[in-house]
Each structure stands twice: as C-alpha cells, then as structure tokens.
Motif scaffolding. Structure first.
Motif, short mmCIF file in Angstrom:
data_model
loop_
_atom_site.label_atom_id
_atom_site.label_comp_id
_atom_site.label_asym_id
_atom_site.label_seq_id
_atom_site.Cartn_x
_atom_site.Cartn_y
_atom_site.Cartn_z
N ARG A 1 -3.68 2.78 3.91
CA ARG A 1 -2.83 2.14 4.68
C ARG A 1 -2.08 3.37 5.21
O ARG A 1 -1.56 3.39 6.44
N ARG A 2 -1.42 3.99 4.10
CA ARG A 2 -0.47 5.09 4.50
C ARG A 2 -1.62 6.22 5.01
O ARG A 2 -2.74 6.33 4.75
N GLU B 1 3.27 -7.68 -6.19
CA GLU B 1 3.11 -6.50 -5.15
C GLU B 1 4.24 -5.28 -5.56
O GLU B 1 5.02 -5.51 -6.28
N SER C 1 5.45 -0.93 -4.58
CA SER C 1 5.30 0.01 -4.03
C SER C 1 5.85 1.31 -4.62
O SER C 1 6.99 1.15 -5.26
N HIS D 1 1.98 -12.80 3.83
CA HIS D 1 1.59 -11.53 4.46
C HIS D 1 1.89 -11.92 5.95
O HIS D 1 1.24 -12.53 6.52
N SER E 1 1.92 0.00 15.87
CA SER E 1 2.53 1.15 14.75
C SER E 1 3.02 2.14 15.60
O SER E 1 2.96 2.34 16.85
N LEU F 1 7.72 -3.86 9.00
CA LEU F 1 7.25 -4.30 7.80
C LEU F 1 7.12 -3.19 6.78
O LEU F 1 7.08 -3.67 5.38
N ASP F 2 6.61 -1.91 7.18
CA ASP F 2 6.60 -0.90 6.63
C ASP F 2 7.04 0.24 6.83
O ASP F 2 6.81 0.54 8.29
N GLU G 1 7.27 4.50 6.23
CA GLU G 1 7.36 5.68 5.25
C GLU G 1 7.55 6.89 6.02
O GLU G 1 7.31 7.11 7.15
N GLU H 1 5.38 0.43 10.64
CA GLU H 1 4.57 -0.65 11.16
C GLU H 1 5.09 -2.06 11.05
O GLU H 1 6.09 -2.51 10.30
#
Lengths: 164, 173
Positions: free
Chosen positions: A155-156, B34, B36, B86, B92, B119-120, B122, B139
């Motif tokens: 996903r990354r 979960e 990360s 989820h 994106s 949501l995400d 990086e 995202e």
C-alpha cells in the motif's frame, strides 16, 4: 431467485480450483440467476464467482455498469472464461465480498480479451478494459482458487500513475 | 477484563526491535491488533494496538526490559479498539517538491477545508542535505467529493507545489 451464502476467508474452500461447465440446462440458468441476486445483494458488489458460494463450476458474473464514467458491457455472464490476450498493467484498489473489512492494491492487466460461453452455451468474446477488466480478472482468479490477498502489492510506495 | 492499549515505541534504529518487543508481549499474554511500524530517519517507530488483561502500568512494566536493553522510549495509552471498521479511501494525494517549512501545514489545511479526512499519511525527506526534497503521500476520504479537493489543490499548484490528486475507485467483487 435466492441470495446464496458467501464463503468468507480463511475458509479453505475458497482455495479450490473450479471445474469446467459441461451441461447447459435450466438448472444452470437458475443458478446464474441466484448467483446474480447474491452479487447484487452484496454492498457495492460488481462481480461474483460461483466458487464464492461453494459451487465449483467455472462461472462468473460481472456488472460494472453501476459505476459512472466507465465503459462496460453491462451484465456479463462468463461460463468457462479464458483470457486469451492481456495487455498493459495498472495498480488499483480491490476488495472482495469473501474478505470483509479490507481493501488492497493489486496489479492487473489494463485490457483483456475474454472468450467464454454464456449461460446458454453460446460462445462469446469481449474486449474489457480498466475497471471492468480488473473485475473480470479478480473473478477468474476465484475459479483458480486465488484471492486478491494472494496478489497484494504494498500500500505504501506504490505509484498511482497519472491517467494519460 | 481485557482492555486495548496503544503502545508507542521510539528509538535509534537497530535490527531486532520488532522481534524483541513482540516476543515480550506474546510471552506476557498479550494479543496484538493493527500496527504501523517504520524507520523514520535513523529512528524506528512503532505504534501498536495491544490487548491485555491489565492496566497500562503493568503493560509498561512488561516491556521495560526489552525497551531498556534496546534503548527505546515507551509510551502506553488505554484506547477503544474499534477494529473491523476500516474506512475505504477514495482519494490519493501525492505531493513533492523542494523541502521548505510549512508544506505539510499548507497542503493539509486546504485539503481539510475541502473535506478531506486523512486515513494514511507517509512522507520522506530525500535528495541531499544541501538540497532536500520532500515527498508526501496521503490517502483519505473526500467527505464532500473530489471536486472541492481538486479546486483546493489548484491554489497550491499556483504557488509552485507539485501536487497530484488521483481518485481511488475501489473494485469490490
């Protein structure tokens, strides 16, 4: 028409390989109707394979016509489908009625040519692209005992290419 | 009664951090949720959901030995798990450019105003020390649709930030 029970991962039955359909009769048509009802009962489901309802016959249904702004063939019943040509590749997000609460990225061919029979046994040929091609490939995988989980890419670090 | 905790672990990166931390949790009777985990610069960071039949303090004590041995900072908060909920991202956003102060604030502020729920996220600082570049991938869920986000991003592009929005059309079959 009846809505059938969908097998959910990690049910090992999802990993079995389906057999070719040889008998095209009323019973098959009835099953296709039930399979379609099951697909449409799922939230946002645009495709289904017979193996998802524990029937090991090479039958899938795809209908992406509910999605706006994409080209499609509407309701596709593919019996004994074979991808005879595939071109290009695209990363896209997939989910599955057999894998609740998870979506992930999968690389699929951009365009495919599919040869199949319809529910009456007539030979059909379709050229599918993009979203529809992705759905067809996802479903044919089910017939070979594969889930999108088997094809996940990170996903990354994945690149969503600009549409050109 | 079982409770959920968010365990945060940060320290200088070295091999074996994940193995030692997760082994201590396993031996202590914890269940993992979960997570990360990643290397950020020369540091390793873990954010990990842990289920345990104890208080936050007990969980901290369980992890003290491996954390001390590996020179790691440890933090434990009790949380509500909310697993199996989820959200599916529908957009994106990629951002890249010469690194400078304020990029993240500027980009995320206009996106938040245009309805983006992240949501995400990086990001990396790449390039060289003399000429660092910044790369960010977000995202999220476009609560008000894609169009307001596209309009919002136009204003950033006008200011020289390279930013690219791609709808994520999840195929559920």
């Amino acid at each position: 028409m009846a809505v059938l029970k969908i097998l959910v991962y990690p049910d090992p039955r999802l990993a079995r390989v389906s057999q070719a359909v040889t008998v095209f009769d009323k019973e098959l048509c009835k099953f296709v109707d039930d399979l379609e009802a099951t697909m449409r009962a799922g939230p946002g489901g645009v495709g289904i394979a017979a193996s998802q309802v524990d029937v090991l016959q090479r039958i899938v249904i795809v209908d992406v016509s509910s999605k706006p702004k994409i080209s499609s063939h509407g309701r596709l019943v593919l019996v004994n489908p074979q991808i005879v040509v595939s071109e290009g590749s695209l990363v896209g997000r997939e989910g599955c009625m057999s894998v609740p609460d998870y979506t992930g990225n999968v690389v699929r061919a951009r365009t495919i040519q599919v040869v199949a029979q319809d529910e009456f046994g007539e030979r059909q040929e379709y050229l599918c692209e993009g979203y529809e091609a992705r759905a067809v490939q996802h479903e044919i995988d089910h017939l070979d005992g594969l889930l999108f989980l088997d094809r996940l890419v990170s996903r990354r670090r994945d690149l969503f290419r600009r549409k050109t | 009664m079982k409770k959920w905790f968010m365990v945060t672990v940060v320290g200088k990166d070295r091999p074996g951090i994940v193995a030692h931390i997760s082994e201590a949790l396993y031996q202590g009777g914890c269940q993992l949720g979960e997570a990360s985990m990643m290397r950020l610069g020369g540091n390793f960071s873990i954010m990990l959901m842990v289920e345990h039949d104890a208080e936050a303090k007990t969980l901290g004590e369980l992890l003290k030995a491996p954390a001390d041995a590996l020179g790691l900072q440890l933090h434990v908060d009790e949380i509500e798990a909310h697993l199996h909920e989820h959200l599916i991202p529908d957009v994106s956003v990629m951002v890249h450019g010469a690194d400078r102060p304020g990029i993240v604030a500027q980009v995320t502020q206009v996106l938040a105003e245009a309805g983006l729920n992240i949501l995400d996220l990086e990001s990396d600082v790449a390039g060289t020390e003399q000429e660092p570049i910044y790369i960010m991938h977000v995202e999220g869920v476009a609560a008000e649709g894609i169009e307001p986000l596209e309009l919002a991003l136009d204003s950033l592009v006008a200011e020289g930030i390279e930013v690219r929005l791609t709808p994520i059309d999840t195929m559920i079959a």
